[in-house]
Scaffold this active site. Structure first.
Site, PDB file in Angstrom:
ATOM      1  CB  SER A 282      32.292  37.735  39.295  1.00 44.88           C
ATOM      2  OG  SER A 282      32.218  37.408  41.120  1.00 44.88           O
TER       3      SER A 282
ATOM      4  CE1 TYR B 296      37.439  36.519  39.649  1.00 43.79           C
ATOM      5  CE2 TYR B 296      35.796  37.007  41.355  1.00 43.79           C
ATOM      6  CZ  TYR B 296      36.445  36.392  40.119  1.00 43.79           C
ATOM      7  OH  TYR B 296      35.476  35.652  39.320  1.00 43.79           O
TER       8      TYR B 296
END
Length: 337
Positions: free
Chosen positions: A132, A157
Site C-alpha cells: 500500500s 494498517y
C-alpha cells in the site's frame, strides 16, 4: 463440467481488486482458484454480488475460508496445481485499524505468514502481493519512490503492510521464493469499496446527505482507476524476480534475493476538492460539505513515482479521473445502492 486444476490462486477474490483481477485472468483463459472469508467489514452482499460475475464459469473455483486457517490453506495447495499466488486478501482501511487492531494482526500478519509458508512448502513460482501507498507514512518527498525510506508509518494498517514487505524479503532471501509487492495508490472504480472516498461521496451526494471533508479539504490523492491497476497486476505476474547476488546493496527493485517492490498509481495526484467538483458535475448535484480537522492515521498527499513499473511492464495509466468517475457513477446508478 471439466475438471478444474487452477494455476493461479487469488486471495481476497470477493474484494474489489481481487474480483477484477480474477475476471481479467478468466478472460485470458486462466484457471483461477479464489479464496475469501467474506467478513463483515462492509456489506457482505456487495461481495456476494461480485462473486456472481463468475457464476457458470468452469474455469473458476471459489473457496470460503480464512487466511488464518493454515490446515485449510495447505489442503488447497495440495489439491490444486497452484503455480502463482496473487495475494490480495487483507483487512483494509486506515481508520478502522484505530478501532479494531486485532483484525489487522490476524489477517495482515498471521494470514500473510501462512501464505508465505504455503508458497515455500509447495514450490510456488511467484507470489504477487498487495502492499500500500500507506507505507510511505510521514515521507514528505514527492513523488514517492520505491527507494525512499518507509520507517515512519502513521497507522497500524500501514505498519502491517510494511511488515508484509519485510516478511516477503525474508522468505525470498532464505528460501529463494520469488515475491513481488505492489504498493497500491487509492484505487477506485466499479465494484469499489463503500468505505473509500469516491464511493462514500457519491452515495452521500446522490442521497443529498453531508460528506465529511478532513483537513478542510487540503488533501491530495493519487486516484488510480481499477482497470489500470489490473493491467499492472497482470503484467507483473509473468515477471518472476531474479536475484542480483553481486549487487553491493539491496534495493526494492534490484535485490540480492528474488524480491521486488513497485509503486502502482496514476502519477497524477488530485486535490480532494477537485474530486468533489467532478462528482458534483457528473451527478448534477451539489455536495453538502462538512469540513473537519485532519484525522489520525491520514496523510496529506500521496503521489506515485511509477517509472520502475513502467520500465518493467510498460505500465501507463490510461483512465483520467474525469473518465473514471463517470464510469463509477454509471455503475453506481445501475447497481442502485
Amino acid at each position: 463440467m471439466k475438471s478444474i486444476s487452477p494455476h493461479i490462486f487469488v486471495t481476497g477474490v470477493a474484494g474489489f481488486i481481487g474480483c477484477h483481477t480474477a475476471k481479467r485472468l478468466l478472460e485470458r483463459d486462466k484457471d483461477v482458484l479464489g479464496l475469501d472469508n467474506l467478513n463483515d467489514y462492509y456489506d457482505v452482499s456487495l461481495k456476494l454480488e461480485r462473486l456472481k460475475q463468475f457464476d457458470g464459469n468452469d474455469n473458476f473455483k471459489f473457496v470460503h475460508a480464512d487466511l488464518c486457517d493454515l490446515p485449510k490453506l495447505e489442503s488447497l495447495f495440495q489439491q490444486y496445481k497452484i503455480e502463482t499466488v496473487v495475494h490480495l486478501a487483507a483487512q483494509a482501511g486506515v481508520r478502522h485499524s484505530l478501532e479494531n487492531p486485532q483484525a489487522y494482526v490476524d489477517s495482515n500478519l498471521a494470514g500473510f505468514v501462512n501464505i508465505l509458508e504455503c508458497c515455500r512448502r509447495y514450490g510456488i513460482r511467484h507470489l504477487v502481493y498487495a502492499s500500500s501507498s500507506s507505507v510511505y507514512g510521514l515521507n514528505d518527498k514527492v513523488p514517492f519512490s520505491e527507494d525512499d525510506t518507509v520507517d515512519f508509518p502513521v497507522s497500524l494498517y500501514a505498519a502491517t503492510k510494511k511488515s508484509n514487505e519485510l516478511m516477503a524479503h525474508t522468505y525470498s532471501h532464505l528460501f529463494q521464493l520469488p515475491t513481488t509487492g505492489l504498493r497500491f495508490f487509492t484505487v477506485y472504480g466499479p465494484w469499489g469499496r463503500p468505505d473509500m472516498a469516491v464511493f462514500k461521496f457519491t452515495k452521500a451526494i446522490f442521497e443529498e446527505k453531508s460528506i465529511d471533508i478532513y483537513n478542510d479539504g487540503r488533501m491530495k490523492r493519487d486516484f488510480t482507476y481499477i482497470d489500470d491497476i489490473v493491467d499492472g497486476i497482470i503484467g507483473v505476474i509473468s515477471k518472476i524476480p531474479q536475484p542480483y547476488p553481486l549487487n553491493p546493496q539491496t534495493t526494492p527493485v534490484a535485490a540480492r534475493a528474488p524480491y521486488r517492490l513497485y509503486n502502482i498509481g496514476h502519477n497524477q495526484p488530485v486535490e480532494l476538492m477537485r474530486l468533489i467538483e467532478i462528482l458534483e458535475n457528473v451527478l448534477e448535484k451539489q455536495a453538502i460539505k462538512n469540513f473537519l480537522p485532519m484525522q489520525l492515521g491520514d496523510v496529506v498527499e500521496t503521489y506515485a513515482d511509477i517509472d520502475k513499473l513502467k520500465a518493467l511492464v510498460g505500465f501507463e495509466p490510461r483512465v483520467s479521473i474525469e473518465d473514471g468517475i463517470a464510469r463509477f457513477v454509471e455503475w453506481y446508478k445501475y447497481y442502485s445502492f
